[in-house]
Motif scaffolding. Sequence first.
Motif, mmCIF file in Angstrom:
data_model
loop_
_atom_site.group_PDB
_atom_site.id
_atom_site.type_symbol
_atom_site.label_atom_id
_atom_site.label_comp_id
_atom_site.label_asym_id
_atom_site.label_seq_id
_atom_site.Cartn_x
_atom_site.Cartn_y
_atom_site.Cartn_z
ATOM 1 N N LEU A 1 31.562 14.857 -21.469
ATOM 2 C CA LEU A 1 30.467 13.929 -21.713
ATOM 3 C C LEU A 1 30.763 13.281 -23.053
ATOM 4 C CD1 LEU A 1 27.520 16.284 -20.680
ATOM 5 C CD2 LEU A 1 28.660 14.558 -19.267
ATOM 6 N N TYR A 2 31.182 12.020 -23.019
ATOM 7 C CA TYR A 2 31.739 11.372 -24.208
ATOM 8 C C TYR A 2 30.713 10.410 -24.783
ATOM 9 C CZ TYR A 2 35.743 10.009 -27.083
ATOM 10 O OH TYR A 2 36.620 9.808 -28.136
ATOM 11 N N ASP A 3 30.194 10.745 -25.956
ATOM 12 C CA ASP A 3 29.120 9.966 -26.582
ATOM 13 C C ASP A 3 29.700 8.786 -27.351
ATOM 14 O OD1 ASP A 3 27.253 11.840 -25.654
ATOM 15 O OD2 ASP A 3 27.564 13.103 -27.396
ATOM 16 N N LEU A 4 29.589 7.610 -26.774
ATOM 17 C CA LEU A 4 30.059 6.395 -27.431
ATOM 18 C C LEU A 4 28.866 5.745 -28.113
ATOM 19 C CD1 LEU A 4 32.328 4.386 -27.989
ATOM 20 C CD2 LEU A 4 31.793 3.284 -25.798
ATOM 21 N N LYS A 5 28.817 5.848 -29.434
ATOM 22 C CA LYS A 5 27.639 5.398 -30.177
ATOM 23 C C LYS A 5 27.546 3.877 -30.271
ATOM 24 C CE LYS A 5 27.265 9.810 -31.310
ATOM 25 N NZ LYS A 5 26.282 10.697 -30.684
ATOM 26 N N ASP A 6 28.704 3.191 -30.325
ATOM 27 C CA ASP A 6 28.700 1.743 -30.479
ATOM 28 C C ASP A 6 30.115 1.220 -30.254
ATOM 29 O OD1 ASP A 6 28.226 -0.948 -31.248
ATOM 30 O OD2 ASP A 6 26.801 -0.322 -32.784
ATOM 31 N N TYR A 7 30.232 0.049 -29.627
ATOM 32 C CA TYR A 7 31.556 -0.559 -29.472
ATOM 33 C C TYR A 7 32.003 -1.235 -30.764
ATOM 34 C CZ TYR A 7 29.639 -5.281 -29.419
ATOM 35 O OH TYR A 7 29.018 -6.448 -29.783
ATOM 36 N N SER A 8 31.045 -1.601 -31.630
ATOM 37 C CA SER A 8 31.349 -2.296 -32.882
ATOM 38 C C SER A 8 31.664 -1.286 -33.978
ATOM 39 C CB SER A 8 30.155 -3.162 -33.302
ATOM 40 O OG SER A 8 30.269 -3.551 -34.659
ATOM 41 N N SER A 9 32.863 -1.350 -34.535
ATOM 42 C CA SER A 9 33.240 -0.394 -35.573
ATOM 43 C C SER A 9 32.424 -0.601 -36.846
ATOM 44 C CB SER A 9 34.734 -0.507 -35.889
ATOM 45 O OG SER A 9 35.145 0.535 -36.757
ATOM 46 N N GLU A 10 32.102 -1.860 -37.153
ATOM 47 C CA GLU A 10 31.334 -2.148 -38.364
ATOM 48 C C GLU A 10 29.948 -1.524 -38.277
ATOM 49 O OE1 GLU A 10 28.405 -3.793 -40.806
ATOM 50 O OE2 GLU A 10 28.524 -4.421 -38.702
ATOM 51 N N ARG A 11 29.275 -1.694 -37.133
ATOM 52 C CA ARG A 11 27.955 -1.083 -36.965
ATOM 53 C C ARG A 11 28.068 0.433 -36.894
ATOM 54 N NH1 ARG A 11 25.436 -4.899 -32.335
ATOM 55 N NH2 ARG A 11 26.588 -3.371 -31.092
ATOM 56 N N HIS A 12 29.118 0.929 -36.245
ATOM 57 C CA HIS A 12 29.330 2.382 -36.139
ATOM 58 C C HIS A 12 29.459 2.991 -37.532
ATOM 59 C CE1 HIS A 12 30.974 6.203 -34.708
ATOM 60 N NE2 HIS A 12 30.691 5.834 -33.474
ATOM 61 N N ARG A 13 30.177 2.322 -38.413
ATOM 62 C CA ARG A 13 30.330 2.825 -39.782
ATOM 63 C C ARG A 13 29.000 2.776 -40.531
ATOM 64 N NH1 ARG A 13 34.831 3.699 -42.384
ATOM 65 N NH2 ARG A 13 36.020 2.481 -40.855
ATOM 66 N N ARG A 14 28.235 1.697 -40.312
ATOM 67 C CA ARG A 14 26.976 1.538 -41.033
ATOM 68 C C ARG A 14 25.939 2.572 -40.600
ATOM 69 N NH1 ARG A 14 23.698 -3.689 -39.737
ATOM 70 N NH2 ARG A 14 25.846 -4.393 -39.468
ATOM 71 N N PHE A 15 25.861 2.856 -39.304
ATOM 72 C CA PHE A 15 24.783 3.696 -38.801
ATOM 73 C C PHE A 15 25.208 5.124 -38.445
ATOM 74 C CE2 PHE A 15 23.131 -0.602 -37.448
ATOM 75 C CZ PHE A 15 22.185 -0.676 -38.468
ATOM 76 N N CYS A 16 26.520 5.385 -38.376
ATOM 77 C CA CYS A 16 27.001 6.732 -38.035
ATOM 78 C C CYS A 16 27.895 7.340 -39.114
ATOM 79 C CB CYS A 16 27.758 6.718 -36.712
ATOM 80 S SG CYS A 16 26.777 6.121 -35.313
ATOM 81 N N GLY A 17 28.283 6.528 -40.108
ATOM 82 C CA GLY A 17 29.028 7.066 -41.246
ATOM 83 C C GLY A 17 30.533 6.913 -41.175
#
Length: 302
Positions: free
Chosen positions: A182-198
């Motif tokens: 079960l693969y949790d893909l938080k966001d396709y956008s790396s910029e948003r992923h960095r901003r909201f997931c660290g």
Amino acid sequence: MQDLEGRIFRIQRFSIHDGPGIRTTVFLKGCPLRCIWCHNPESQSFSLEVGYRKERCLGYHECLKSCERSAIEASEGISVLREKCDGCGKCVEACPSGALEIYGMDVTASHVMEIVERDRVFYKNSGGGVTFSGGEPYFQPDFLLSLLEECRNRGISAAVDTSGFTDWKVIETSMEFADLFLYDLKDYSSERHRRFCGVGNEHILQNLKNLLDAGNNVVVRIPVVPGYNFSEDFDSYIEILAKLGCRRIDLLPFHSLAKDKYRWLGREWLMPEIGDEARSIALAFSEALEAMGFEVTVGGYF
């Protein structure tokens, strides 16, 4: 089996949201991500943590007397001084009302498997099994691998619920023993992923591609958090999912049921009220995905 010791924060029996059939979900403690919408904040730190529910406190202050590190003070109930707390749990034992709770416990692999075995009949009759979740289960790779191997030895189906933010070699080693990812893909956008997931998502996307290219059974789970990882940019998501070779998608609309956990941990809940918008967007995205040939389910929560 080598009886390794690891740290978990919960074992949930009769779970129906973490893979097919009736399952036992083992939540391992520790996670390298810091998603702003995280629904299990007690999973993030590997350290043992004390939670405090003020509404249960009777004001006896037995916890103050029990704490050898002076990590508790009386202040409109009590306050846990987390910089002093070592998670020893003595205050939890002393509390007569259950206002204090320890998040995290050290257990052996054999102890986990003893609990897992109790529901073997349900796995068999429902097509279920065990799901190792977190936190991030690969945060404790040796412990996870020992559990997966033992599940395989006992004929119990095992799934791994992962963010994919780990070394590929560790995931690759586990493929022999895991029946489902079960693969949790938080966001396709790396910029948003960095901003909201660290962290950025490049490594996560590459590991997902590696898993799919190797022919593994993978369900991609996408949290739908409007205004954060999601807007109406369906085409961009679909392009990435198709390029990676994803076929099965779970959409998990955001909800705010976890906000009390932040208060218990003395942390601030930073998310606004989103309401039904998350489910509405998830349903619209589901239609767009199905039109492109993806297999989609829309869950109740994540």
